[in-house]
Design a protein around this motif. Structure first.
Motif, mmCIF file in Angstrom:
data_model
loop_
_atom_site.group_PDB
_atom_site.id
_atom_site.type_symbol
_atom_site.label_atom_id
_atom_site.label_comp_id
_atom_site.label_asym_id
_atom_site.label_seq_id
_atom_site.Cartn_x
_atom_site.Cartn_y
_atom_site.Cartn_z
ATOM 1 N N SER A 117 44.259 38.946 24.942
ATOM 2 C CA SER A 117 44.843 37.617 25.066
ATOM 3 C C SER A 117 44.738 37.135 26.514
ATOM 4 N N GLU A 118 44.978 35.867 26.704
ATOM 5 C CA GLU A 118 45.004 35.299 28.059
ATOM 6 C C GLU A 118 46.030 36.025 28.928
ATOM 7 N N ASP A 119 47.194 36.298 28.364
ATOM 8 C CA ASP A 119 48.225 37.022 29.112
ATOM 9 C C ASP A 119 47.772 38.444 29.454
ATOM 10 N N ASP A 120 47.036 39.078 28.534
ATOM 11 C CA ASP A 120 46.520 40.423 28.798
ATOM 12 C C ASP A 120 45.590 40.411 30.005
ATOM 13 N N LEU A 121 44.714 39.404 30.076
ATOM 14 C CA LEU A 121 43.761 39.310 31.173
ATOM 15 C C LEU A 121 44.478 39.127 32.503
ATOM 16 N N THR A 122 45.458 38.220 32.534
ATOM 17 C CA THR A 122 46.213 37.993 33.766
ATOM 18 C C THR A 122 46.975 39.240 34.188
ATOM 19 N N ALA A 123 47.666 39.866 33.230
ATOM 20 C CA ALA A 123 48.428 41.074 33.550
ATOM 21 C C ALA A 123 47.515 42.186 34.062
ATOM 22 N N SER A 124 46.319 42.312 33.460
ATOM 23 C CA SER A 124 45.392 43.362 33.867
ATOM 24 C C SER A 124 44.958 43.203 35.315
ATOM 25 N N PHE A 125 44.686 41.966 35.731
ATOM 26 C CA PHE A 125 44.229 41.720 37.098
ATOM 27 C C PHE A 125 45.343 41.915 38.124
ATOM 28 N N ASN A 126 46.577 42.090 37.659
ATOM 29 C CA ASN A 126 47.690 42.336 38.576
ATOM 30 C C ASN A 126 48.218 43.765 38.499
ATOM 31 N N THR A 127 47.539 44.637 37.762
ATOM 32 C CA THR A 127 47.943 46.039 37.695
ATOM 33 C C THR A 127 47.393 46.801 38.897
ATOM 34 N N PRO A 128 48.073 47.844 39.348
ATOM 35 C CA PRO A 128 47.543 48.679 40.439
ATOM 36 C C PRO A 128 46.146 49.206 40.133
ATOM 37 N N PHE A 129 45.850 49.486 38.853
ATOM 38 C CA PHE A 129 44.544 50.002 38.449
ATOM 39 C C PHE A 129 43.415 49.047 38.833
ATOM 40 N N ILE A 130 43.600 47.740 38.551
ATOM 41 C CA ILE A 130 42.574 46.752 38.869
ATOM 42 C C ILE A 130 42.648 46.345 40.340
ATOM 43 N N ILE A 131 43.847 46.178 40.867
ATOM 44 C CA ILE A 131 43.988 45.780 42.268
ATOM 45 C C ILE A 131 43.306 46.779 43.193
ATOM 46 N N GLU A 132 43.447 48.070 42.885
ATOM 47 C CA GLU A 132 42.782 49.089 43.719
ATOM 48 C C GLU A 132 41.273 48.887 43.710
ATOM 49 N N LYS A 133 40.713 48.518 42.570
ATOM 50 C CA LYS A 133 39.268 48.283 42.480
ATOM 51 C C LYS A 133 38.877 47.000 43.216
ATOM 52 N N LEU A 134 39.723 45.961 43.117
ATOM 53 C CA LEU A 134 39.435 44.728 43.827
ATOM 54 C C LEU A 134 39.464 44.930 45.343
#
Length: 248
Positions: free
Chosen positions: A107-124
């Motif tokens: 979902s749209e909310d899933d995508l937003t939440a994912s980009f704010n998780t430590p897992f994705i932030i560390e990669k960014l």
């Protein structure tokens, strides 16, 4: 008595296997809203040989331990072979690799939440700009009625540096069955924001390889995806070499 006992034994085997598989799959996720397992075997006594004619898995609201969430995931398999003895140890062990038809919904909310998780932030934050580390906050993704995506974020240059707002409108494409890419991007804001946004999109596209997100023992390929009703829906195949382990 003989046939009655066999019927009871077969029914118990079906229930034991369903319960074990459900528990094993649920343990791969931090939280699940709903899980349904449907095992097909005819005759059902085949289960005691570790053989199934078919296996259906339907999950909703599945939160991974890395913080990523799936609105829904469906798997459909045929001719599954397992070590039935492992079931009595609370495990699921495949005796051969299997392929499953897969549907995954974000979902749209899933995508937003994912980009704010430590897992994705560390990669960014592996991306640097002008020799400085980047710190992301308030990253947001919107799915537009025309099936394009708006990606926005506030990015700080260095720990105490300037905060640069980034705003991007982009399409999304599937490349090579394993890569999801933001394409035909439009960059908003002043020159500084646009230059940083270009670097960010290039970096994100390098990250969006399914191999970076699969569970242990699995390989995923996507045949097509749809954008509808504020959701991304992927259709493809999952090759499962061994049952995934819980890597919290």
């Amino acid at each position: 008595m003989l046939f009655g006992g066999l019927s009871l034994l077969e029914k118990s085997g079906d229930q034991i296997l369903s319960s074990t598989v459900t528990s094993a799959i649920a343990s791969l996720f931090k939280k699940t809203e709903n899980l349904k397992i449907n095992i097909k075997a005819e005759p059902i006594a085949k289960l005691f040989q570790g053989k199934m004619d078919g296996f259906e898995f339907v999950g909703q609201g599945m939160l991974m331990y890395n913080g990523l969430r799936l609105e829904a995931m469906d798997l459909y398999l045929q001719e599954v072979a397992i070590d039935f003895g492992s079931v009595f140890q609370g495990k699921v062990e495949l005796t051969e690799s299997i392929e499953a038809i897969m549907r995954v919904v974000l979902s749209e909310d899933d995508l937003t939440a994912s980009f704010n998780t430590p897992f994705i932030i560390e990669k960014l934050q592996r991306l640097t700009y002008q020799g400085k580390n980047l710190f992301f906050q308030n990253t947001n993704i919107d799915i537009n009625p025309d099936r394009t995506f708006n990606l926005s974020s506030e990015i700080r240059l260095g720990k105490n540096g300037e905060v640069i707002p980034v705003m991007i409108k982009s399409e999304m494409e599937l490349q090579g069955r394993t890569k999801i890419q933001f394409t035909n991007a439009e960059y908003m804001g002043d020159e500084k924001s646009q230059n940083l946004a270009r670097e960010l999109i290039n970096h994100v596209n390098n990250l969006l390889n399914l191999e970076n997100f699969v569970l242990d023992g699995t390989n995923l390929t996507v045949d097509k995806f749809l954008v509808k009703d504020k959701q991304l829906v992927f259709y493809g195949m999952a090759q499962i070499n061994h049952f995934p382990q819980n890597n919290k």
